[in-house]
Enzyme design. Structure first.
Site, PDB file in Angstrom:
ATOM      1  N   ASP A 105       0.851  -1.200   0.000  1.00  0.00           N
ATOM      2  CA  ASP A 105       0.000   0.000   0.000  1.00  0.00           C
ATOM      3  C   ASP A 105       0.887   1.252   0.000  1.00  0.00           C
ATOM      4  O   ASP A 105       0.881   2.007   0.962  1.00  0.00           O
ATOM      5  CB  ASP A 105      -0.944  -0.011   1.226  1.00  0.00           C
ATOM      6  CG  ASP A 105      -0.197  -0.192   2.557  1.00  0.00           C
ATOM      7  OD1 ASP A 105       0.981  -0.632   2.543  1.00  0.00           O
ATOM      8  OD2 ASP A 105      -0.784   0.112   3.608  1.00  0.00           O
ATOM      9  N   HIS A 143       9.481  -0.206   9.161  1.00  0.00           N
ATOM     10  CA  HIS A 143       8.581  -1.360   9.221  1.00  0.00           C
ATOM     11  C   HIS A 143       8.709  -2.248   7.974  1.00  0.00           C
ATOM     12  O   HIS A 143       9.017  -3.440   8.061  1.00  0.00           O
ATOM     13  CB  HIS A 143       7.122  -0.900   9.318  1.00  0.00           C
ATOM     14  CG  HIS A 143       6.829   0.027  10.447  1.00  0.00           C
ATOM     15  ND1 HIS A 143       6.715  -0.399  11.742  1.00  0.00           N
ATOM     16  CD2 HIS A 143       6.597   1.366  10.475  1.00  0.00           C
ATOM     17  CE1 HIS A 143       6.412   0.628  12.516  1.00  0.00           C
ATOM     18  NE2 HIS A 143       6.346   1.711  11.776  1.00  0.00           N
TER      19      HIS A 143
HETATM   20  O1  LIG Z   1       0.029   5.708  13.496  1.00  0.00           O
HETATM   21  C1  LIG Z   1      -0.089   5.036  12.466  1.00  0.00           C
HETATM   22  N1  LIG Z   1      -1.288   4.840  11.905  1.00  0.00           N
HETATM   23  C2  LIG Z   1      -1.430   4.136  10.758  1.00  0.00           C
HETATM   24  N2  LIG Z   1      -0.423   3.566  10.105  1.00  0.00           N
HETATM   25  C3  LIG Z   1       0.792   3.713  10.614  1.00  0.00           C
HETATM   26  C4  LIG Z   1       1.023   4.432  11.786  1.00  0.00           C
HETATM   27  N3  LIG Z   1       2.315   4.379  12.032  1.00  0.00           N
HETATM   28  C5  LIG Z   1       2.867   3.656  11.047  1.00  0.00           C
HETATM   29  N4  LIG Z   1       1.945   3.263  10.183  1.00  0.00           N
HETATM   30  C6  LIG Z   1       2.092   2.441   8.979  1.00  0.00           C
HETATM   31  O2  LIG Z   1       1.558   1.172   9.297  1.00  0.00           O
HETATM   32  C7  LIG Z   1       2.548   0.148   9.149  1.00  0.00           C
HETATM   33  C8  LIG Z   1       3.069  -0.283  10.483  1.00  0.00           C
HETATM   34  O3  LIG Z   1       2.061  -0.451  11.390  1.00  0.00           O
HETATM   35  C9  LIG Z   1       3.620   0.749   8.297  1.00  0.00           C
HETATM   36  O4  LIG Z   1       3.342   0.480   6.932  1.00  0.00           O
HETATM   37  C10 LIG Z   1       3.529   2.239   8.596  1.00  0.00           C
HETATM   38  O5  LIG Z   1       3.862   3.023   7.487  1.00  0.00           O
END
Ligand SMILES: O=c1[nH]cnc2c1ncn2[C@@H]1O[C@H](CO)[C@@H](O)[C@H]1O
Length: 320
Positions: free
Chosen positions: A12, A244
């Site tokens: 994504d 991540h």
């Molecule tokens: O606070 C958040 N809300 C939503 N998505 C997030 C947040 N922080 C990181 N990611 C995204 O979700 C994945 C890891 O959980 C990673 O793809 C990151 O880019």
């Protein structure tokens, strides 16, 4: 020479997805045979556009992009999109021109099941977003679980707080019902949760090094990283960002970078803990039959060599 591991990246994009895709393309250990798209950091249509754009930047338009689901597995349309992490365009608000190419006719699920059955035991799916496409592939094709080599997924917060709320990590929260299907499917699953990826930090100093490099991917990443750094600074007060998606790709490239434990995982699908991933280590024999009792075992990452991951990511972005 050893056969390269075939991988399909379900993605994504997303700033850390972009980095992960570039790292994968620079990794001789793996062969990226396709990208499939999903909502999460952006809506699915934009994910497809960004996937095509990133492959054009990389000069790899030979790699097919198959578009995935626009809704959750329960047909939910109220999606949680993390544009505050990645910018409204998903790529750091750079408003790149639209890609010249287009996605293939096949859907993500059709592409996933076709490729996995074409090369039984030889295709690893690396899932970087919510697990809708993967769960649909499992449900639509009884051979998928048997024939997929491994599903390495970025998802879950094992024994730590989530990043959407204290209970849930973003990818699992995006489609908890799909995640529970995947975790209980019996496929060879390796889950990389944020308990692990939060140990992998690209610092401000690392970013300065990337900026000084003439590597094509390093240069591109420096263009789009601002928004991602800003979000981490605001949300975590860190001088750096969590890698991540690149960590998850490198778990496929070099499994020795992580260690894992085995047990069964269920996902909470309702209530205030919707999206919670709960691991059972199978050590205690409970008096009662539980919702974990007869579920297949999966692998859940517990440690990572953070500095080695950052070093490898940097090298591969700079040598491009
Ligand atoms: O606070 C958040 N809300 C939503 N998505 C997030 C947040 N922080 C990181 N990611 C995204 O979700 C994945 C890891 O959980 C990673 O793809 C990151 O880019």
């Amino acid at each position: 020479m050893e056969e390269r591991k075939k991988i399909i990246i379900d993605t994504d994009p997303g700033i850390d997805d972009a980095m992960a895709i570039f790292v994968a393309l620079q990794s001789p250990e793996v062969e990226v045979i396709g990208l499939t798209t999903i909502y999460g950091n952006v809506y699915t249509a934009l994910a497809t556009r960004n996937a095509l754009h990133l492959l054009e930047i990389a000069g790899r338009t030979d790699i097919p992009v198959a578009e995935g689901s626009h809704v959750t597995i329960t047909k939910g349309t109220k999606l949680r999109i993390a544009d505050f992490v990645h910018g409204t365009d998903g790529l750091g608000n750079q408003n790149f021109p639209p890609p010249e190419g287009a996605q293939i006719e096949q859907s993500a699920v059709e592409f996933l099941t076709e490729q996995v059955n074409l090369h039984p035991g030889k295709v690893t799916v690396v899932a970087l977003g919510p697990l809708t496409n993967i769960a649909l592939a499992i449900e639509s094709d009884p051979d998928f679980v048997k024939n997929v080599q491994q599903i390495i997924l970025l998802g879950g917060a094992f024994s730590v707080n989530g990043n959407v709320n204290p209970a849930a990590e973003a990818n699992i929260f995006g489609d908890p019902d799909a995640a529970d299907i995947v975790f209980t499917s019996g496929a060879d699953i390796l889950a990389i949760g944020i308990n692990v990826t939060h140990q992998v930090v690209l610092t401000d100093a690392d970013r300065d090094k990337l900026a000084e490099s003439s590597g094509k991917f390093a240069q591109y990443m420096c263009k789009i990283l601002d928004v991602y750094f800003g979000y981490h600074h605001d949300a975590y007060s860190t001088k750096g960002v969590y890698l991540h998606d690149p960590t998850t790709i490198l778990a496929a490239v070099d499994p020795s970078l992580i260690t894992y434990v085995e047990g069964s995982v269920r996902v909470q699908t309702v209530g205030i803990t919707r999206g919670l991933t709960l691991f059972y280590n199978k050590q205690k024999r409970f008096e009662e039959v539980t919702e974990w009792s007869d579920k297949p075992t999966v692998k859940v990452a517990v440690t990572v060599n953070g500095p080695a991951v950052v070093k490898l990511v940097m090298e591969r972005l700079m040598n491009s």
